[in-house]
Design an enzyme around this catalytic site. Structure first.
Site, short mmCIF file in Angstrom:
data_model
loop_
_atom_site.label_atom_id
_atom_site.label_comp_id
_atom_site.label_asym_id
_atom_site.label_seq_id
_atom_site.Cartn_x
_atom_site.Cartn_y
_atom_site.Cartn_z
N SER A 175 -10.93 -2.47 -43.39
CA SER A 175 -11.08 -1.05 -43.11
C SER A 175 -9.83 -0.33 -43.59
O SER A 175 -9.44 -0.49 -44.74
CB SER A 175 -11.35 -0.83 -41.61
OG SER A 175 -11.58 0.53 -41.34
N THR A 176 -9.15 0.40 -42.72
CA THR A 176 -7.98 1.18 -43.12
C THR A 176 -6.91 0.30 -43.74
O THR A 176 -6.48 -0.68 -43.15
CB THR A 176 -7.39 1.91 -41.90
OG1 THR A 176 -8.43 2.62 -41.24
CG2 THR A 176 -6.29 2.87 -42.32
N HIS A 202 -14.90 -0.68 -45.16
CA HIS A 202 -15.24 0.62 -44.59
C HIS A 202 -14.53 1.71 -45.39
O HIS A 202 -13.30 1.67 -45.53
CB HIS A 202 -14.80 0.69 -43.13
CG HIS A 202 -15.45 -0.36 -42.28
ND1 HIS A 202 -14.87 -0.84 -41.12
CD2 HIS A 202 -16.61 -1.04 -42.40
CE1 HIS A 202 -15.65 -1.75 -40.58
NE2 HIS A 202 -16.71 -1.90 -41.35
N MET A 292 -8.91 -0.58 -38.25
CA MET A 292 -9.02 -0.20 -36.84
C MET A 292 -10.31 -0.76 -36.24
O MET A 292 -11.26 -1.06 -36.95
CB MET A 292 -8.97 1.32 -36.71
CG MET A 292 -10.17 2.04 -37.29
SD MET A 292 -10.01 3.85 -37.22
CE MET A 292 -9.01 4.17 -38.66
N ASP A 295 -14.63 -4.60 -35.58
CA ASP A 295 -15.75 -5.05 -36.40
C ASP A 295 -15.43 -6.38 -37.07
O ASP A 295 -14.41 -6.52 -37.74
CB ASP A 295 -16.06 -3.99 -37.47
CG ASP A 295 -17.32 -4.31 -38.26
OD1 ASP A 295 -18.21 -4.97 -37.70
OD2 ASP A 295 -17.40 -3.90 -39.43
#
Length: 358
Positions: A175-176, A202, A292, A295
């Site tokens: 993600s991030t 993501h 973050m 998941d």
């Protein structure tokens, strides 16, 4: 607890965009916009007098653009930088990821107006990203310099009385901060890597083709947006498309589905990892990177319990240590590695299991 607000500098050549971004940011009582300027040169001049906690940076501006401004800032007076762009053209978005190579931490979609159906969601994500990035400690030439060597040994096959299973597929979840780490890992692997790689990253809707374009340009791999029913090939990378879960079918083909979101996300890392655990078992490797939330954490443990080798990125090299931390805490990681050690770990596993290089 402190009453100090997060200070933000907005850099955008559109006065309308500036006003909208200032309004969105300052609607949060924890954020204060300390300046709004129209190009990269003005941003550098602002930094001579004030150092904000975060810079929200547009890319295409007259004079000094966002790429050059980011490069100079990260070489002289590093500040957490978030790229904020409205373009979704793949070649233009690829430039966005070049800015992240130069040291920007994250990329967010620029809100285009309250009439947009997803305005509230985009605005909330923007504010959340500003808060997260304000806590990241950056240093000069961050993208290369901050990844310290890790003492963790490189990955070894899971002990077994039988010959270990051949690795058939590697799955990544991120993600991030993920695009930069994925680029570093893929660029460090050999072009003739003998196993296909599936990735759930993501990212803002519409940015995925640009990510694929950038990774195509900067790694030795052929990068594809995943398509249903395709056989994943060695030396190729498949990115889960917007709004589809991606996994592997029992026949070994890529599976795309519109099943319900997991952890509020579609695609979800959880879906990919669960699919790999069920279909491939010890013939898969799972890698959970910076991001973050949680998941993929429980499903990384599911992969480990099925005999797969699992890797979680360490805290020091993660921009946000949410997803990998969750996996580590529940015992889901066979190995915890710094970002710059993951490629070596993957190569070690594949070489030992598949006999490559023997």
């Amino acid at each position: 607890m402190t009453d100090r607000k997060i200070s933000v500098l907005v850099v955008d050549d559109s006065k309308v965009a500036q006003m909208l971004l200032v309004h969105i940011l300052e609607s949060d009582p924890e954020i204060r916009v300390v300046g709004a300027v129209s190009d990269g040169q003005a941003a550098l001049e602002f930094l001579e007098e004030h150092v904000p906690d975060v810079i929200l940076m547009d890319i295409h501006m007259p004079g000094m653009d966002g790429f050059e401004a980011t490069r100079r800032i990260m070489e002289t007076q590093p500040v957490p930088i978030i790229v904020c762009t409205a373009t979704t053209d793949p070649k233009e978005v690829a430039t966005t990821f070049r800015v992240m190579e130069a040291g920007a931490l994250a990329c967010v979609e620029k809100p285009v107006g309250r009439e947009h159906a997803d305005f509230d969601q985009i605005a909330a994500h923007l504010r959340q990203t500003v808060k997260l990035m304000s806590e990241v400690k950056v240093v000069r030439r961050w993208a290369r310099a901050r990844l310290a060597p890790a003492p963790t040994p490189v990955a070894r096959p899971v002990a077994s009385s039988r010959a270990p299973a051949e690795i058939k597929v590697i799955g990544f979840g991120a993600s991030t901060g993920g695009p930069q780490v994925l680029q570093e890992i893929l660029a460090s692997l050999p072009k003739a890597f003998p196993v296909p790689i599936l990735i759930v990253q993501h990212i803002a809707h519409g940015f995925l083709p640009g990510l694929a374009e950038w990774l195509n340009q900067t790694t030795g791999f052929q990068i594809h947006v995943g398509a249903h029913g395709v056989w994943p090939l060695p030396g190729h990378v498949y990115l889960a498309p917007d709004d589809f879960h991606m996994g592997i079918s029992v026949s070994g083909r890529i599976l795309l589905t519109k099943e319900e979101p997991e952890n509020g996300l579609r695609p979800a890392v959880s879906y990919l990892f669960r699919s790999l655990a069920e279909v491939c078992g010890p013939g898969a490797v799972g890698v959970l990177l910076t991001g973050m939330g949680k998941d993929g954490a429980a499903e990384l443990k599911l992969m480990k319990d099925s005999g797969a080798v699992t890797i979680a990125q360490d805290r020091e090299s993660s921009i946000v240590h949410g997803m990998p931390r969750e996996a580590i805490e529940i015992g889901g990681a066979t190995h915890v590695l710094a970002a710059d050690k993951i490629a070596d770990g993957l190569l070690a596993v594949v070489t030992r299991r598949n006999g490559a290089g023997d």
